[in-house]
Design a protein around this motif. Structure first.
Motif, PDB file in Angstrom:
ATOM      1  N   VAL A  43     -29.853 -39.746  39.780  1.00 12.38           N
ATOM      2  CA  VAL A  43     -28.664 -39.154  39.165  1.00 12.38           C
ATOM      3  C   VAL A  43     -27.463 -39.994  39.568  1.00 12.38           C
ATOM      4  CG1 VAL A  43     -27.176 -37.111  39.033  1.00 12.38           C
ATOM      5  CG2 VAL A  43     -29.669 -36.845  39.207  1.00 12.38           C
ATOM      6  N   THR A  44     -26.736 -40.487  38.601  1.00 14.58           N
ATOM      7  CA  THR A  44     -25.577 -41.329  38.884  1.00 14.58           C
ATOM      8  C   THR A  44     -24.326 -40.707  38.287  1.00 14.58           C
ATOM      9  OG1 THR A  44     -25.917 -42.660  36.883  1.00 14.58           O
ATOM     10  CG2 THR A  44     -26.977 -43.428  38.911  1.00 14.58           C
ATOM     11  N   LEU A  71     -22.624 -43.791  26.470  1.00 19.10           N
ATOM     12  CA  LEU A  71     -23.545 -43.200  27.450  1.00 19.10           C
ATOM     13  C   LEU A  71     -23.908 -41.762  27.093  1.00 19.10           C
ATOM     14  CD1 LEU A  71     -21.998 -44.512  30.783  1.00 19.10           C
ATOM     15  CD2 LEU A  71     -24.239 -45.103  29.870  1.00 19.10           C
ATOM     16  N   CYS A  72     -23.036 -41.099  26.334  1.00 19.20           N
ATOM     17  CA  CYS A  72     -23.259 -39.694  25.980  1.00 19.20           C
ATOM     18  C   CYS A  72     -23.835 -39.540  24.574  1.00 19.20           C
ATOM     19  CB  CYS A  72     -21.956 -38.918  26.115  1.00 19.20           C
ATOM     20  SG  CYS A  72     -21.356 -38.813  27.809  1.00 19.20           S
ATOM     21  N   GLY A  73     -24.504 -40.570  24.095  1.00 20.38           N
ATOM     22  CA  GLY A  73     -25.186 -40.464  22.807  1.00 20.38           C
ATOM     23  C   GLY A  73     -24.340 -40.798  21.605  1.00 20.38           C
ATOM     24  N   ILE A 112     -18.694 -39.482  34.081  1.00 20.41           N
ATOM     25  CA  ILE A 112     -19.948 -39.193  33.391  1.00 20.41           C
ATOM     26  C   ILE A 112     -21.089 -39.060  34.394  1.00 20.41           C
ATOM     27  CG2 ILE A 112     -21.592 -39.982  31.646  1.00 20.41           C
ATOM     28  CD1 ILE A 112     -18.828 -39.251  30.542  1.00 20.41           C
ATOM     29  N   VAL A 113     -21.865 -37.986  34.243  1.00 19.86           N
ATOM     30  CA  VAL A 113     -23.073 -37.820  35.045  1.00 19.86           C
ATOM     31  C   VAL A 113     -24.270 -38.185  34.167  1.00 19.86           C
ATOM     32  CG1 VAL A 113     -23.223 -35.360  34.467  1.00 19.86           C
ATOM     33  CG2 VAL A 113     -24.477 -36.233  36.424  1.00 19.86           C
ATOM     34  N   GLY A 117     -31.509 -41.626  33.488  1.00 22.27           N
ATOM     35  CA  GLY A 117     -31.507 -42.502  32.329  1.00 22.27           C
ATOM     36  C   GLY A 117     -31.413 -41.787  31.005  1.00 22.27           C
ATOM     37  N   ASN A 118     -31.336 -40.463  30.991  1.00 21.71           N
ATOM     38  CA  ASN A 118     -31.119 -39.710  29.761  1.00 21.71           C
ATOM     39  C   ASN A 118     -29.654 -39.811  29.355  1.00 21.71           C
ATOM     40  OD1 ASN A 118     -33.793 -38.160  29.331  1.00 21.71           O
ATOM     41  ND2 ASN A 118     -33.338 -37.796  31.487  1.00 21.71           N
ATOM     42  N   PRO A 119     -29.317 -39.475  28.119  1.00 20.18           N
ATOM     43  CA  PRO A 119     -27.907 -39.490  27.716  1.00 20.18           C
ATOM     44  C   PRO A 119     -27.065 -38.668  28.681  1.00 20.18           C
ATOM     45  CG  PRO A 119     -29.301 -39.189  25.802  1.00 20.18           C
ATOM     46  CD  PRO A 119     -30.202 -39.120  26.993  1.00 20.18           C
ATOM     47  N   GLY A 120     -25.892 -39.199  29.044  1.00 18.33           N
ATOM     48  CA  GLY A 120     -25.047 -38.543  30.032  1.00 18.33           C
ATOM     49  C   GLY A 120     -24.134 -37.503  29.418  1.00 18.33           C
ATOM     50  N   CYS A 121     -23.301 -36.919  30.268  1.00 20.66           N
ATOM     51  CA  CYS A 121     -22.304 -35.965  29.789  1.00 20.66           C
ATOM     52  C   CYS A 121     -21.119 -35.971  30.752  1.00 20.66           C
ATOM     53  CB  CYS A 121     -22.893 -34.569  29.654  1.00 20.66           C
ATOM     54  SG  CYS A 121     -23.390 -33.836  31.210  1.00 20.66           S
TER      55      CYS A 121
END
Length: 256
Positions: A181-182, A194-196, A211-212, A216-220
């Motif tokens: 988690v970054t 990064l958020c899709g 952004i979290v 490696g999934n899209p962030g939010c």
């Protein structure tokens, strides 16, 4: 009271539980508790559906500990509310402004709050993976007494039980797999990618959102605290899905 914004150390160092800060102000609040204002803090103030940190602050040369019971932010200034330990009723503790203090965040509370908050974000990913990506994430409530995430849109009543099971299976599969988690601050354009491809309307264009990104999934965009790896959520139970009047609430708990 005109104060500069408090530097949020947890913003860049979510897993740091001790720090030093300088005392800027100390006063008695309306509820009788003391409030400390510092130049910086590692205490997370309540907000974004996440409860505040608790812990204590020491003033070594006075021999006192200040028990932090609640933390909140107002206009960028963070207020640490609490009481002085082992202080007789009616005794006023006089503190020197500019004095260096030591801050200690309650480790177990921070970890639980971070796990609950991260699990809420994980639900957003799972919703897409089980075919509910058309529902737009809304507010989340990540308190231990009944965490949930609310989405704009509804699910057919005939699908609720099936989707509840699918969400739980998907969430625990991702937790078992794990993933770093970054959290970082990006330009608006980078954050959008990064958020899709887009950001929520409440994020001002031209801003630099935090952004979290979970594994490696899209962030939010998010200002809260999180686990360092998805596996630290341990497990997840999707306890209920309610859908009504254009909104869907997904209730969940995390394992111990």
């Amino acid at each position: 009271m005109n104060l500069n914004p408090t530097k949020l150390e947890y913003y860049d160092h979510m897993w740091k539980l001790q720090s030093k800060a300088t005392l800027l102000s100390c006063f008695k609040g309306d509820d009788g508790r003391r409030a400390l204002i510092l130049d910086s803090t590692i205490f997370y103030p309540q907000g974004g559906g996440q409860p505040s940190d608790t812990g204590f602050i020491t003033i070594s040369d006075l021999g006192f500990r200040f028990i932090v019971q609640h933390v909140k932010s107002r206009d960028g200034t963070v207020f640490h509310y609490g009481v002085f330990e082992n202080c007789s009723e009616g005794v006023e503790v006089e503190l020197e402004m500019g004095k260096e203090l030591l801050l200690f965040v309650d480790d177990s509370r921070r970890k639980l709050n971070s796990r609950l908050h991260s699990a809420g974000h994980l639900l957003d990913i799972c919703m897409k993976n089980v075919g509910l990506g058309n529902l737009e994430p809304g507010k989340g409530y990540h308190f231990p007494d009944g965490p949930y995430v609310e989405y704009k849109g509804t699910v057919a009543q005939s699908e609720l039980q099936t989707k509840q099971k699918e969400l739980e299976v998907e969430a625990n599969a991702l937790i078992s797999k794990g993933g770093e988690v970054t959290v970082a601050v990006y330009s608006y354009e980078e954050a959008s990618k990064l958020c899709g491809g887009c950001l929520p309307d409440y994020i001002p264009k031209g801003s630099t959102p935090r952004i979290v990104n979970l594994g490696g999934n899209p962030g939010c965009p998010c200002g809260g605290t999180h686990v360092s790896d998805i596996s630290e959520i341990i497990s997840m139970k999707v306890s209920q899905i309610r859908t009504k009047k254009g909104h869907t609430k997904v209730f969940y708990t995390v394992g111990s």
